[in-house]
Scaffold this active site. Structure first.
Site, PDB file in Angstrom:
ATOM      1  N   GLN A   1      16.591  11.270 -51.874  1.00 23.74           N
ATOM      2  CA  GLN A   1      15.337  10.637 -52.280  1.00 23.74           C
ATOM      3  C   GLN A   1      14.445  11.596 -53.056  1.00 23.74           C
ATOM      4  O   GLN A   1      13.687  11.175 -53.940  1.00 23.74           O
ATOM      5  CB  GLN A   1      14.605  10.102 -51.050  1.00 23.74           C
ATOM      6  CG  GLN A   1      15.358   8.983 -50.351  1.00 23.74           C
ATOM      7  CD  GLN A   1      15.614   7.809 -51.276  1.00 23.74           C
ATOM      8  OE1 GLN A   1      14.700   7.216 -51.831  1.00 23.74           O
ATOM      9  NE2 GLN A   1      16.886   7.467 -51.469  1.00 23.74           N
TER      10      GLN A   1
ATOM     11  N   HIS B   1      14.222  11.485 -56.921  1.00 24.01           N
ATOM     12  CA  HIS B   1      13.462  10.484 -57.668  1.00 24.01           C
ATOM     13  C   HIS B   1      12.471  11.134 -58.625  1.00 24.01           C
ATOM     14  O   HIS B   1      12.227  10.620 -59.718  1.00 24.01           O
ATOM     15  CB  HIS B   1      12.706   9.569 -56.709  1.00 24.01           C
ATOM     16  CG  HIS B   1      13.465   8.338 -56.331  1.00 24.01           C
ATOM     17  ND1 HIS B   1      13.571   7.244 -57.150  1.00 24.01           N
ATOM     18  CD2 HIS B   1      14.159   8.032 -55.208  1.00 24.01           C
ATOM     19  CE1 HIS B   1      14.290   6.310 -56.557  1.00 24.01           C
ATOM     20  NE2 HIS B   1      14.664   6.758 -55.380  1.00 24.01           N
TER      21      HIS B   1
ATOM     22  N   GLU C   1       7.202   5.625 -46.560  1.00 21.87           N
ATOM     23  CA  GLU C   1       7.818   4.486 -47.243  1.00 21.87           C
ATOM     24  C   GLU C   1       9.188   4.171 -46.646  1.00 21.87           C
ATOM     25  O   GLU C   1       9.459   3.047 -46.226  1.00 21.87           O
ATOM     26  CB  GLU C   1       7.954   4.819 -48.729  1.00 21.87           C
ATOM     27  CG  GLU C   1       8.637   3.753 -49.536  1.00 21.87           C
ATOM     28  CD  GLU C   1       8.913   4.194 -50.964  1.00 21.87           C
ATOM     29  OE1 GLU C   1       9.175   3.316 -51.798  1.00 21.87           O
ATOM     30  OE2 GLU C   1       8.888   5.417 -51.242  1.00 21.87           O
ATOM     31  N   HIS C   2      10.075   5.152 -46.656  1.00 25.41           N
ATOM     32  CA  HIS C   2      11.411   4.997 -46.077  1.00 25.41           C
ATOM     33  C   HIS C   2      11.506   5.851 -44.822  1.00 25.41           C
ATOM     34  O   HIS C   2      11.147   7.030 -44.856  1.00 25.41           O
ATOM     35  CB  HIS C   2      12.505   5.472 -47.040  1.00 25.41           C
ATOM     36  CG  HIS C   2      12.454   4.856 -48.390  1.00 25.41           C
ATOM     37  ND1 HIS C   2      11.940   5.518 -49.494  1.00 25.41           N
ATOM     38  CD2 HIS C   2      12.857   3.643 -48.836  1.00 25.41           C
ATOM     39  CE1 HIS C   2      12.037   4.732 -50.558  1.00 25.41           C
ATOM     40  NE2 HIS C   2      12.587   3.595 -50.184  1.00 25.41           N
TER      41      HIS C   2
ATOM     42  N   ASP D   1      17.887   0.943 -51.307  1.00 24.69           N
ATOM     43  CA  ASP D   1      17.435   1.096 -52.691  1.00 24.69           C
ATOM     44  C   ASP D   1      18.240   0.243 -53.655  1.00 24.69           C
ATOM     45  O   ASP D   1      17.716  -0.262 -54.648  1.00 24.69           O
ATOM     46  CB  ASP D   1      17.561   2.563 -53.129  1.00 24.69           C
ATOM     47  CG  ASP D   1      16.364   3.403 -52.753  1.00 24.69           C
ATOM     48  OD1 ASP D   1      15.352   2.833 -52.299  1.00 24.69           O
ATOM     49  OD2 ASP D   1      16.444   4.639 -52.917  1.00 24.69           O
TER      50      ASP D   1
ATOM     51  N   HIS E   1     -26.478 -26.289 -47.322  1.00 24.34           N
ATOM     52  CA  HIS E   1     -25.275 -26.563 -46.547  1.00 24.34           C
ATOM     53  C   HIS E   1     -25.553 -27.653 -45.505  1.00 24.34           C
ATOM     54  O   HIS E   1     -24.739 -28.567 -45.292  1.00 24.34           O
ATOM     55  CB  HIS E   1     -24.808 -25.298 -45.814  1.00 24.34           C
ATOM     56  CG  HIS E   1     -24.122 -24.288 -46.678  1.00 24.34           C
ATOM     57  ND1 HIS E   1     -24.753 -23.649 -47.722  1.00 24.34           N
ATOM     58  CD2 HIS E   1     -22.841 -23.804 -46.647  1.00 24.34           C
ATOM     59  CE1 HIS E   1     -23.909 -22.802 -48.291  1.00 24.34           C
ATOM     60  NE2 HIS E   1     -22.740 -22.882 -47.658  1.00 24.34           N
TER      61      HIS E   1
END
Length: 429
Positions: A250, A253, A318-319, A352, A412
Site C-alpha cells: 500500500q 501508492h 482506511e484499510h 483494491d 407556522h
C-alpha cells in the site's frame, strides 16, 4: 502503554504540507470558475503535458483503446466488474422504499432516488488505476444514476487503454482524459465543454482530495478519500515477511501514503522492520514505497489486545488488515475503519482490485463518522407525507398549533390553524 518503534513526520510538518496544497487548490478552482475551459486546458498542459481541443474521447477513440487491451486483460476487467456489481446489487436490494400509516389517516414514506449526474475521478498519473473505474462507475450504475462522467489523467502521454476500457465497459456515458484539480474542478463547476455534475466520487492524491473538500456544498461528495492508508494488526501467528509485503503493497501508492504496523509482539515488530528494508532492495516501486515508509511509516507495540483495538480505533485507518489468532475478535470490537481484511488469506490488494467490496474508503480519520463508497452514496433518501382524513389533519393540527406557539412561530401556527378551522370546524386561540 503503546510503544512507538518508528514514527513518521511530525504533525506540524504534515500541517504545513496541507496548507501548501490548500492554497494551490484554492487558486486553481477560482481560475476554473472564472475562465472555464481555458483554465482547464492551461492546467492540463502545465501538470500533465497534455493538450487537446476536446478532452472528451470520441466513440472511435474509445473503440481504439478497447482494441489495444489484450483479451486476457479485458476478461479480468469484466470479472472484477462482475464481483463489484454483484455486491453492489445485494446492497441495493437491501435498501427499500418505505410507506407506513403511523396514525389513522397519516401516511409517511421515503423513496430512494438516484443522484442525477455523477463525476467519477479515476487516478492514473503514476499507475493506470483501472480498479477505480469499476468502483465508482459500476456502483453508480447499479444505483440508477442517469449520467456518469469520468475523468482520468493521461498515462505516459496518451489515454490509458485499460482505464478507458474499464470506464466504457462499466457504463460511463462521457469519458474525459483529464487529471488532478482541473478534472474535478471542471466536472463540479462546469465549463463550456463539460456540463456540471451533482456529485463527485473517487479517490485521488492530496490535491484531488483537497479540491473535493473545497467543492463540497456546490456538489455532493462520496467522502474525502486522500492518499492511501494501511494499518496491519498482527501477532506472532504470522511473520515479518507477510507483514512487510502488506505494508509496502500500500505504501507504493504514493510518497505520502501512511503504512502502520500494530502488534503485541516486539519480536514481530523488529522482524517486520528488517523485512521492509530487505524488500525495498528488490521491490520495483521501492522509490515511492520507501519514501512513504520513511516519512509516514509507523510501528507500534501494545501490551494487550484491548490496547491494540483502542489504538486501532484512534488511528481510524482506511484499510485495516487483521492477521491474528482470532481476527473476528477485532471485527466484533472495532468501530473506526474504512474496511477490514480478516485473516492472512485475504489482503488489501484483493479489496483494491477484484473481490467485490469498494476500494474508495475514508482516510485521515474520517472513518470515525463515515464508511466508504457504496451504492447507497448515490441515492437520496427523500421523505413524503400524506394526510387522508379531516379528522387526522385536525388532530395533528391541534398539536402543531400549540408547538408553534411554544416556539413563537406565528406563521407556522396559522398553517396549522387554518386546517383545524377548515377540516375540524374549530377556532384556536
Amino acid at each position: 502503554m503503546p510503544r512507538y518503534l518508528k514514527t513518521g513526520i511530525s504533525d506540524a510538518e504534515a500541517a504545513e504540507a496541507d496548507e501548501k496544497v490548500r492554497r494551490v487548490v484554492e487558486d486553481a478552482l477560482d481560475d476554473i470558475a472564472k475562465r472555464g475551459d481555458t483554465a482547464v486546458r492551461e492546467m492540463s498542459i502545465k501538470f500533465d503535458r497534455w493538450e487537446r481541443d476536446d478532452f472528451r474521447l470520441s466513440e472511435a477513440e474509445i473503440e481504439a483503446c478497447l482494441d489495444r487491451v489484450p483479451e486476457q486483460d479485458r476478461t479480468d476487467i469484466l470479472f472484477a466488474q462482475e464481483q463489484i456489481r454483484n455486491f453492489a446489487q445485494a446492497q441495493r436490494d437491501a435498501l427499500q422504499d418505505v410507506e407506513v400509516e403511523t396514525l389513522p389517516g397519516v401516511v409517511l414514506g421515503h423513496k430512494n432516488i438516484p443522484v442525477g449526474a455523477v463525476g467519477c475521478y479515476v487516478p492514473g498519473g503514476k499507475y493506470p488505476m483501472v480498479a477505480s473505474a469499476h468502483m465508482s462507475v459500476v456502483t453508480a450504475k447499479v444505483a440508477g444514476v442517469e449520467r456518469i462522467a469520468t475523468c482520468a489523467p493521461p498515462f505516459e502521454g496518451s489515454p490509458a487503454p485499460a482505464i478507458v476500457a474499464a470506464q466504457h465497459l462499466a457504463g460511463a456515458d462521457e469519458i474525459y482524459v483529464l487529471g488532478g484539480i482541473q478534472a474535478v474542478g471542471a466536472m463540479a463547476l462546469g465549463t463550456g465543454s463539460i456540463a456540471p455534475v451533482d456529485m463527485l466520487v473517487g479517490p485521488g492524491n492530496a490535491f484531488v482530495a483537497e479540491a473535493k473538500r473545497q467543492l463540497f456544498g456546490r456538489v455532493g461528495l462520496d467522502l474525502l478519500a486522500g492518499p492511501t492508508e494501511t494499518l496491519v494488526i498482527a501477532d506472532e501467528t504470522v511473520d515479518g515477511e507477510l507483514c512487510a509485503a502488506d505494508l509496502l503493497g500500500q505504501a507504493e501508492h504514493g510518497p505520502t501514503s501512511p503504512a502502520t504496523l500494530l502488534t503485541n509482539s516486539e519480536t514481530l515488530a523488529r522482524q517486520t522492520m528488517a523485512e521492509v528494508e530487505r524488500q525495498l532492495t528488490i521491490l520495483p516501486t521501492a522509490e515511492i514505497a520507501g519514501q512513504a515508509w520513511r516519512d509516514y511509516g509507523q510501528v507500534i507495540v501494545c501490551d494487550t489486545l484491548d490496547e491494540m483495538a483502542a489504538v486501532a480505533d484512534e488511528i481510524a485507518a482506511e484499510h485495516v488488515q487483521v492477521m491474528t489468532e482470532d481476527p473476528d475478535w477485532f471485527l466484533e470490537r472495532m468501530t473506526n475503519y474504512g474496511a477490514l481484511f480478516l485473516g492472512p488469506r485475504t489482503n488489501v490488494s484483493y479489496g483494491d482490485k477484484v473481490i467485490g467490496t469498494n476500494h474508495t474508503l475514508p482516510t485521515r480519520k474520517a472513518a470515525r463518522y463515515t464508511g466508504g463508497l457504496w451504492v447507497g452514496k448515490f441515492l437520496k433518501t427523500c421523505t413524503y407525507q400524506r394526510v387522508l382524513t379531516d379528522e387526522a389533519s385536525t388532530m395533528v393540527g391541534e398539536y402543531c398549533s400549540r408547538l408553534c406557539a411554544l416556539e413563537g412561530f406565528a406563521g407556522h401556527k396559522e398553517q396549522a390553524d387554518i386546517r383545524v378551522r377548515r377540516y375540524g370546524g374549530k377556532n384556536l386561540a
